[in-house]
Design a protein around this motif. Structure first.
Motif, PDB file in Angstrom:
ATOM      1  N   LEU A 146       7.035  -5.689   3.830  1.00 58.53           N
ATOM      2  CA  LEU A 146       7.152  -4.613   2.551  1.00 58.53           C
ATOM      3  C   LEU A 146       7.407  -5.160   0.994  1.00 58.53           C
ATOM      4  O   LEU A 146       6.129  -4.241   0.069  1.00 58.53           O
ATOM      5  CB  LEU A 146       7.338  -3.873   3.026  1.00 58.53           C
ATOM      6  N   ARG A 147       8.195  -6.616   0.951  1.00 59.96           N
ATOM      7  CA  ARG A 147       7.916  -6.797  -0.698  1.00 59.96           C
ATOM      8  C   ARG A 147       7.588  -7.710  -0.765  1.00 59.96           C
ATOM      9  O   ARG A 147       6.676  -7.444  -1.868  1.00 59.96           O
ATOM     10  CB  ARG A 147       9.568  -7.654  -0.494  1.00 59.96           C
ATOM     11  N   ILE A 148       6.691  -8.315   0.000  1.00 56.53           N
ATOM     12  CA  ILE A 148       5.082  -9.410  -0.701  1.00 56.53           C
ATOM     13  C   ILE A 148       4.058  -8.335  -0.884  1.00 56.53           C
ATOM     14  O   ILE A 148       3.333  -8.735  -1.747  1.00 56.53           O
ATOM     15  CB  ILE A 148       4.908 -10.029   0.379  1.00 56.53           C
ATOM     16  N   ALA A 149       3.988  -7.076   0.015  1.00 55.72           N
ATOM     17  CA  ALA A 149       2.695  -6.407   0.002  1.00 55.72           C
ATOM     18  C   ALA A 149       2.603  -5.884  -1.705  1.00 55.72           C
ATOM     19  O   ALA A 149       1.897  -5.271  -2.076  1.00 55.72           O
ATOM     20  CB  ALA A 149       2.423  -4.789   1.304  1.00 55.72           C
ATOM     21  N   ASP A 150       4.296  -5.386  -1.866  1.00 57.13           N
ATOM     22  CA  ASP A 150       4.396  -4.629  -3.117  1.00 57.13           C
ATOM     23  C   ASP A 150       4.165  -5.760  -4.308  1.00 57.13           C
ATOM     24  O   ASP A 150       3.487  -4.765  -5.103  1.00 57.13           O
ATOM     25  CB  ASP A 150       5.530  -4.157  -3.223  1.00 57.13           C
ATOM     26  N   LEU A 151       4.375  -6.465  -4.062  1.00 52.02           N
ATOM     27  CA  LEU A 151       4.269  -7.852  -5.147  1.00 52.02           C
ATOM     28  C   LEU A 151       2.801  -8.009  -5.407  1.00 52.02           C
ATOM     29  O   LEU A 151       2.172  -8.189  -6.350  1.00 52.02           O
ATOM     30  CB  LEU A 151       4.440  -9.543  -4.515  1.00 52.02           C
ATOM     31  N   TRP A 152       1.704  -7.878  -4.351  1.00 52.05           N
ATOM     32  CA  TRP A 152       0.160  -8.377  -4.199  1.00 52.05           C
ATOM     33  C   TRP A 152      -0.051  -6.795  -4.155  1.00 52.05           C
ATOM     34  O   TRP A 152      -1.584  -7.194  -4.286  1.00 52.05           O
ATOM     35  CB  TRP A 152       0.346  -9.289  -2.778  1.00 52.05           C
ATOM     36  N   ASP A 153       0.476  -6.116  -3.770  1.00 55.27           N
ATOM     37  CA  ASP A 153      -0.581  -4.733  -4.307  1.00 55.27           C
ATOM     38  C   ASP A 153      -1.925  -4.934  -2.834  1.00 55.27           C
ATOM     39  O   ASP A 153      -2.945  -4.754  -2.778  1.00 55.27           O
ATOM     40  CB  ASP A 153      -1.365  -4.660  -5.362  1.00 55.27           C
ATOM     41  N   VAL A 154      -1.181  -5.361  -1.693  1.00 52.65           N
ATOM     42  CA  VAL A 154      -1.842  -4.961  -0.215  1.00 52.65           C
ATOM     43  C   VAL A 154      -1.174  -4.125   0.730  1.00 52.65           C
ATOM     44  O   VAL A 154      -0.088  -4.174   0.501  1.00 52.65           O
ATOM     45  CB  VAL A 154      -1.873  -6.887   0.611  1.00 52.65           C
ATOM     46  N   PRO A 155      -2.041  -2.814   1.169  1.00 49.49           N
ATOM     47  CA  PRO A 155      -1.809  -2.277   1.865  1.00 49.49           C
ATOM     48  C   PRO A 155      -1.365  -3.117   3.372  1.00 49.49           C
ATOM     49  O   PRO A 155      -1.066  -3.844   4.030  1.00 49.49           O
ATOM     50  CB  PRO A 155      -2.976  -1.942   2.238  1.00 49.49           C
ATOM     51  N   VAL A 156      -0.352  -2.415   3.741  1.00 48.46           N
ATOM     52  CA  VAL A 156       0.135  -2.684   5.518  1.00 48.46           C
ATOM     53  C   VAL A 156       0.678  -0.999   6.521  1.00 48.46           C
ATOM     54  O   VAL A 156       0.689   0.008   5.506  1.00 48.46           O
ATOM     55  CB  VAL A 156       1.503  -2.790   5.338  1.00 48.46           C
ATOM     56  N   ILE A 157      -0.665  -1.388   7.576  1.00 51.92           N
ATOM     57  CA  ILE A 157      -0.521  -0.121   8.482  1.00 51.92           C
ATOM     58  C   ILE A 157       1.442  -0.495   9.460  1.00 51.92           C
ATOM     59  O   ILE A 157       1.286  -1.137  10.124  1.00 51.92           O
ATOM     60  CB  ILE A 157      -1.563  -0.582   9.503  1.00 51.92           C
ATOM     61  N   ASP A 158       2.042   0.052   9.082  1.00 51.98           N
ATOM     62  CA  ASP A 158       3.280  -0.114   9.442  1.00 51.98           C
ATOM     63  C   ASP A 158       4.533   0.682  10.526  1.00 51.98           C
ATOM     64  O   ASP A 158       4.882   1.180  10.359  1.00 51.98           O
ATOM     65  CB  ASP A 158       4.943  -0.317   8.020  1.00 51.98           C
ATOM     66  N   LEU A 159       3.713   0.599  12.138  1.00 51.92           N
ATOM     67  CA  LEU A 159       4.217   0.668  12.576  1.00 51.92           C
ATOM     68  C   LEU A 159       5.943   0.548  12.674  1.00 51.92           C
ATOM     69  O   LEU A 159       6.248   1.393  13.522  1.00 51.92           O
ATOM     70  CB  LEU A 159       3.123   0.075  14.164  1.00 51.92           C
ATOM     71  N   TRP A 160       6.175  -0.290  12.737  1.00 52.18           N
ATOM     72  CA  TRP A 160       7.360  -0.940  12.513  1.00 52.18           C
ATOM     73  C   TRP A 160       8.580   0.805  12.154  1.00 52.18           C
ATOM     74  O   TRP A 160       9.107   1.302  13.470  1.00 52.18           O
ATOM     75  CB  TRP A 160       8.248  -1.929  12.317  1.00 52.18           C
ATOM     76  N   ASN A 161       8.042   1.243  11.068  1.00 55.83           N
ATOM     77  CA  ASN A 161       8.836   2.038  10.738  1.00 55.83           C
ATOM     78  C   ASN A 161       8.072   3.511  10.409  1.00 55.83           C
ATOM     79  O   ASN A 161       9.101   4.227  10.274  1.00 55.83           O
ATOM     80  CB  ASN A 161       9.197   1.990   8.729  1.00 55.83           C
ATOM     81  N   ASP A 162       7.387   3.647  11.394  1.00 55.77           N
ATOM     82  CA  ASP A 162       6.612   5.339  11.734  1.00 55.77           C
ATOM     83  C   ASP A 162       7.368   6.096  12.500  1.00 55.77           C
ATOM     84  O   ASP A 162       6.872   5.657  13.901  1.00 55.77           O
ATOM     85  CB  ASP A 162       5.085   4.853  12.055  1.00 55.77           C
ATOM     86  N   ARG A 163       8.299   6.676  12.202  1.00 58.35           N
ATOM     87  CA  ARG A 163       9.320   7.534  13.326  1.00 58.35           C
ATOM     88  C   ARG A 163       8.363   8.224  14.233  1.00 58.35           C
ATOM     89  O   ARG A 163       8.714   8.375  16.000  1.00 58.35           O
ATOM     90  CB  ARG A 163       9.897   8.117  12.060  1.00 58.35           C
ATOM     91  N   ALA A 164       7.617   8.815  13.967  1.00 58.98           N
ATOM     92  CA  ALA A 164       6.252   9.714  14.159  1.00 58.98           C
ATOM     93  C   ALA A 164       6.016   8.631  15.691  1.00 58.98           C
ATOM     94  O   ALA A 164       5.597   8.998  16.562  1.00 58.98           O
ATOM     95  CB  ALA A 164       5.909  10.373  13.379  1.00 58.98           C
ATOM     96  N   PHE A 165       4.933   8.220  15.259  1.00 59.35           N
ATOM     97  CA  PHE A 165       4.584   6.433  16.226  1.00 59.35           C
ATOM     98  C   PHE A 165       5.398   6.020  16.785  1.00 59.35           C
ATOM     99  O   PHE A 165       5.145   5.883  18.615  1.00 59.35           O
ATOM    100  CB  PHE A 165       3.672   5.182  15.235  1.00 59.35           C
ATOM    101  N   ASN A 166       6.424   6.185  16.975  1.00 58.49           N
ATOM    102  CA  ASN A 166       7.472   5.786  17.978  1.00 58.49           C
ATOM    103  C   ASN A 166       8.568   6.762  18.855  1.00 58.49           C
ATOM    104  O   ASN A 166       9.026   6.526  19.556  1.00 58.49           O
ATOM    105  CB  ASN A 166       8.347   4.714  17.171  1.00 58.49           C
ATOM    106  N   ASP A 167       8.385   7.954  17.958  1.00 56.79           N
ATOM    107  CA  ASP A 167       8.730   8.328  18.746  1.00 56.79           C
ATOM    108  C   ASP A 167       8.001   9.058  20.345  1.00 56.79           C
ATOM    109  O   ASP A 167       7.593  10.288  20.084  1.00 56.79           O
ATOM    110  CB  ASP A 167       8.541   9.696  18.203  1.00 56.79           C
ATOM    111  N   ILE A 168       8.082   8.670  21.411  1.00 53.28           N
ATOM    112  CA  ILE A 168       7.018   8.587  22.274  1.00 53.28           C
ATOM    113  C   ILE A 168       7.979   8.954  23.560  1.00 53.28           C
ATOM    114  O   ILE A 168       9.455   8.662  23.661  1.00 53.28           O
ATOM    115  CB  ILE A 168       6.135   7.736  23.003  1.00 53.28           C
TER     116      ILE A 168
END
Length: 206
Positions: A146-168
């Protein structure tokens, strides 16, 4: 097939290891399902047990550099490998677009993927993470990404931090995951695929 999807007729290249490959689902992952659902042309470059960090000819970076440069690619989607965390490979520090880096650390490998996507296909790179599992080491990799994505302005599909996705529900988790890392065929189809379609479509809309 959804011909109205922004992904229709677009070539999406997926780079990764066992999760991208589909090692617990007969070699079928969200990649093939993405093509079937949206009509995109999905290219899969995935080898199980491989790493981002360039430790040999099957690392992400090495395989990426050997891919066909003549094919137009709309987007490269790269897996944040769990293997680097499992092997305790060095994280390193982000260099940023004006810095110097080599792919012998996780940070350097991620930045190399970003640059190589631009150099090889003149396309953006995006990354995706695994959902939450018990790995502080992988959690640190996600933070680094996420730090690198911010520096380079690239997108991340962040399933790790997606609470709704992980709440199964536990029953769904047992059906959708063969182990803490690898989805089943049903897991890709019913759980991962909607999130990946939504994430990639959002990236291409920007």
């Amino acid at each position: 097939m959804n011909v109205r999807s922004i992904l229709f007729n677009q070539r999406i290249c997926s780079l990764g290891s066992s999760v991208t490959y589909g090692s617990a689902s007969g070699g079928v992952s969200f990649v093939e399902m993405l093509a079937e659902a949206t009509g995109c042309e999905a290219v899969k470059e995935a080898v199980s047990s491989t790493t981002l960090v360039d430790v040999g000819p099957e690392s992400y970076v090495s395989r990426m550099r050997g891919m066909d440069r003549s094919l137009p690619v709309r987007l490269l989607v790269c897996q944040l490998s769990t293997n680097d965390a499992a092997r305790g490979l060095p994280l390193g520090q982000p260099a940023g677009p004006k810095g110097t880096f080599t792919p012998d650390t996780v940070a350097g490998a991620l930045e190399t993927v970003i640059v190589e996507a631009r150099n090889i296909w003149h396309c953006p790179a995006a990354f995706y993470t695994s959902p939450r599992y018990d790995s502080p080491s992988y959690g640190r990799m996600v933070e680094l990404l996420l730090r690198i994505a911010d520096l380079w302005d690239v997108p991340v599909i962040d399933l790790w931090n997606d609470r709704a996705f992980n709440d199964i529900a536990p029953l769904n988790r047992a059906r959708w995951m063969a182990d803490p890392i690898h989805p089943t065929l049903e897991g890709y189809r019913e759980w991962w695929l909607p999130a990946m379609i939504r994430g990639i479509e959002d990236i291409l809309k920007k």
